[in-house]
Design an enzyme around this catalytic site. Structure first.
Site, PDB file in Angstrom:
ATOM      1  CG  HIS A 154      -2.106  -0.888   1.105  1.00 23.34           C
ATOM      2  ND1 HIS A 154      -2.055  -2.203   1.488  1.00 23.34           N
ATOM      3  CD2 HIS A 154      -3.363  -0.672   0.631  1.00 23.34           C
ATOM      4  CE1 HIS A 154      -3.238  -2.770   1.257  1.00 23.34           C
ATOM      5  NE2 HIS A 154      -4.050  -1.862   0.739  1.00 23.34           N
ATOM      6  CE  LYS A 158      -3.932  -0.487   4.717  1.00 28.37           C
ATOM      7  NZ  LYS A 158      -5.223   0.134   5.031  1.00 28.37           N
TER       8      LYS A 158
HETATM    9  N1  LIG Z   1     -12.820  -0.743   2.833  1.00 19.64           N
HETATM   10  C1  LIG Z   1     -12.129  -0.353   1.759  1.00 19.64           C
HETATM   11  O1  LIG Z   1     -12.403  -0.787   0.601  1.00 19.64           O
HETATM   12  C2  LIG Z   1     -11.025   0.652   1.934  1.00 19.64           C
HETATM   13  C3  LIG Z   1     -10.315   1.159   0.840  1.00 19.64           C
HETATM   14  C4  LIG Z   1      -9.348   2.166   1.050  1.00 19.64           C
HETATM   15  C5  LIG Z   1      -9.113   2.633   2.346  1.00 19.64           C
HETATM   16  N2  LIG Z   1      -9.804   2.090   3.395  1.00 19.64           N
HETATM   17  C6  LIG Z   1      -9.655   2.587   4.766  1.00 19.64           C
HETATM   18  O2  LIG Z   1     -10.370   3.814   4.866  1.00 19.64           O
HETATM   19  C7  LIG Z   1      -9.782   4.610   5.901  1.00 19.64           C
HETATM   20  C8  LIG Z   1      -9.464   6.011   5.338  1.00 19.64           C
HETATM   21  O3  LIG Z   1      -8.484   5.900   4.352  1.00 19.64           O
HETATM   22  P1  LIG Z   1      -7.912   7.199   3.595  1.00 19.64           P
HETATM   23  O4  LIG Z   1      -6.780   6.707   2.765  1.00 19.64           O
HETATM   24  O5  LIG Z   1      -9.030   7.945   2.958  1.00 19.64           O
HETATM   25  O6  LIG Z   1      -7.365   8.032   4.870  1.00 19.64           O
HETATM   26  P2  LIG Z   1      -6.958   9.576   4.956  1.00 19.64           P
HETATM   27  O7  LIG Z   1      -6.650  10.126   3.607  1.00 19.64           O
HETATM   28  O8  LIG Z   1      -5.941   9.673   6.032  1.00 19.64           O
HETATM   29  O9  LIG Z   1      -8.303  10.313   5.465  1.00 19.64           O
HETATM   30  C9  LIG Z   1      -8.815  10.132   6.766  1.00 19.64           C
HETATM   31  C10 LIG Z   1     -10.044  11.005   6.954  1.00 19.64           C
HETATM   32  O10 LIG Z   1     -10.614  10.708   8.234  1.00 19.64           O
HETATM   33  C11 LIG Z   1     -10.680  11.878   9.023  1.00 19.64           C
HETATM   34  N3  LIG Z   1     -10.364  11.553  10.416  1.00 19.64           N
HETATM   35  C12 LIG Z   1      -9.259  10.920  10.881  1.00 19.64           C
HETATM   36  N4  LIG Z   1      -9.327  10.813  12.222  1.00 19.64           N
HETATM   37  C13 LIG Z   1     -10.488  11.416  12.603  1.00 19.64           C
HETATM   38  C14 LIG Z   1     -11.110  11.657  13.851  1.00 19.64           C
HETATM   39  N5  LIG Z   1     -10.556  11.258  15.007  1.00 19.64           N
HETATM   40  N6  LIG Z   1     -12.314  12.276  13.870  1.00 19.64           N
HETATM   41  C15 LIG Z   1     -12.893  12.704  12.723  1.00 19.64           C
HETATM   42  N7  LIG Z   1     -12.341  12.519  11.496  1.00 19.64           N
HETATM   43  C16 LIG Z   1     -11.147  11.878  11.445  1.00 19.64           C
HETATM   44  C17 LIG Z   1      -9.643  12.833   8.434  1.00 19.64           C
HETATM   45  O11 LIG Z   1     -10.035  14.162   8.777  1.00 19.64           O
HETATM   46  P3  LIG Z   1      -8.937  15.375   8.836  1.00 19.64           P
HETATM   47  O12 LIG Z   1      -8.545  15.627   7.396  1.00 19.64           O
HETATM   48  O13 LIG Z   1      -9.698  16.498   9.452  1.00 19.64           O
HETATM   49  O14 LIG Z   1      -7.815  14.847   9.671  1.00 19.64           O
HETATM   50  C18 LIG Z   1      -9.778  12.506   6.942  1.00 19.64           C
HETATM   51  O15 LIG Z   1     -10.944  13.164   6.438  1.00 19.64           O
HETATM   52  C19 LIG Z   1      -8.532   3.851   6.375  1.00 19.64           C
HETATM   53  O16 LIG Z   1      -8.894   3.101   7.523  1.00 19.64           O
HETATM   54  C20 LIG Z   1      -8.242   2.902   5.208  1.00 19.64           C
HETATM   55  O17 LIG Z   1      -7.528   1.762   5.582  1.00 19.64           O
HETATM   56  C21 LIG Z   1     -10.744   1.118   3.206  1.00 19.64           C
END
Ligand SMILES: NC(=O)c1ccc[n+]([C@@H]2O[C@H](COP(=O)([O-])OP(=O)(O)OC[C@H]3O[C@@H](n4cnc5c(N)ncnc54)[C@H](OP(=O)(O)O)[C@@H]3O)[C@@H](O)[C@H]2O)c1
Length: 275
Positions: A154, A158
């Protein structure tokens, strides 16, 4: 069904922004706003494709205006979202966040008593089918002769490792062989001397660059090997799957749902959802 109103938790993140872009080009869905760690309005919110971004304190009010909430945030973000409690009742909650611990899973079980809760560590139909193939292979291949190692890659940002998908695939292995993944899991092999125990499931994580997501499952025999691989080439794949799940969940009975419920009913739809 009328237009499905969606709130995105983690709206400023990679996945959140991918969902925003997808919704903009799709009929029958509209965004009511987003949730992130920091609230924003006006120009800053619009830059992220929504009219308002609330923090945990404002989540209940936003959730009340939505039919479905899609969460791609972090375990802490999901924990804060679940504090919206009463407002979530009766609404579809679709969770893609990975790295969930037992406490969060228990909270999702409680939420599922009052509304449909759909959780998937990977919204790709391909990964789901891969899981079924892995179970089948594991059932056919004797663990005394065939070792299983899961290698995933990844992007550098991540947060969790191994990936939630790798762990799901590990569960798919033990579903075919029997046993408990907790007792068979081996994370990395640095410093591990001696003979590899039979039945172990090895996990190896590579982190770097902009890799969207790759999972390789190696079944290693003494004179041959089988490799099953999935490569995600576009992050919109996961967002499209989450949107299909959200539409599918709205109006359903309370309970826990997952890809097993979806695949076979709308299997082609996720792939067809436009970017
Ligand atoms: N299920 C699937 O198919 C799949 C696919 C891809 C990713 N994922 C998962 O999805 C999640 C997000 O991935 P990403 O790559 O989009 O992450 P990212 O770019 O780091 O974005 C995280 C988001 O969550 C918010 N956030 C983080 N901590 C928070 C808190 N304590 N309270 C409120 N908001 C919070 C952040 O807000 P701020 O910007 O304000 O910090 C940001 O909007 C991860 O767990 C990843 O492993 C799952």
């Amino acid at each position: 069904m009328g237009t499905v109103r969606i709130a995105v938790s983690g709206v400023t993140g990679r996945m959140g922004q991918t969902i925003v872009r997808l919704v903009a080009g799709e009929a029958g869905v509209e965004l009511v706003g987003g949730i992130a760690e920091r609230p924003a309005s006006g120009e800053e919110a619009r830059r992220h494709g929504v009219e308002c971004i609330v923090d945990a304190a404002g989540a209940a009010q936003l959730v009340a205006a939505a039919d479905a909430i899609i969460d791609f945030s972090s375990p802490a973000g999901l924990d804060a979202l679940l504090d919206a409690g009463d407002a979530l009742a009766g609404r579809a909650l679709v969770v893609g966040t990975t790295g969930l611990d037992d406490g969060l899973r228990a909270r999702l079980d409680v939420a599922a008593e009052r509304g449909p809760v759909f959780v998937a560590s990977n919204f790709s139909i391909g990964v789901h089918v891969l899981g079924r193939l892995v179970t089948q292979a594991a059932r056919l291949l004797d663990p005394e002769s065939w070792d299983v190692e899961i290698v995933e890659a990844h992007h550098r940002d991540k947060a969790d490792s191994p990936s939630g998908t790798a762990l799901t695939l590990g569960h798919a292995v033990v579903a075919g062989r029997g046993g408990d993944l907790a007792g068979l899991r081996r994370d990395g092999r640095s410093g591990q001397g001696g003979v590899r125990p039979h039945g172990e499931v090895g996990f190896h994580a590579i982190r770097g660059g902009g890799v969207i997501g790759e999972h390789h499952i190696h079944f290693l025999g003494s004179r041959e090997r089988i490799e099953l691989t999935h490569v995600a080439t576009d992050r919109a794949l996961f967002a499209a799957g989450a949107l299909v799940a959200a539409r599918w969940c709205v109006g359903r009975r309370p309970g826990r749902y997952g890809m097993d419920d979806l695949v076979g009913t709308v299997a082609g739809a996720a792939a067809e959802t436009r970017d």
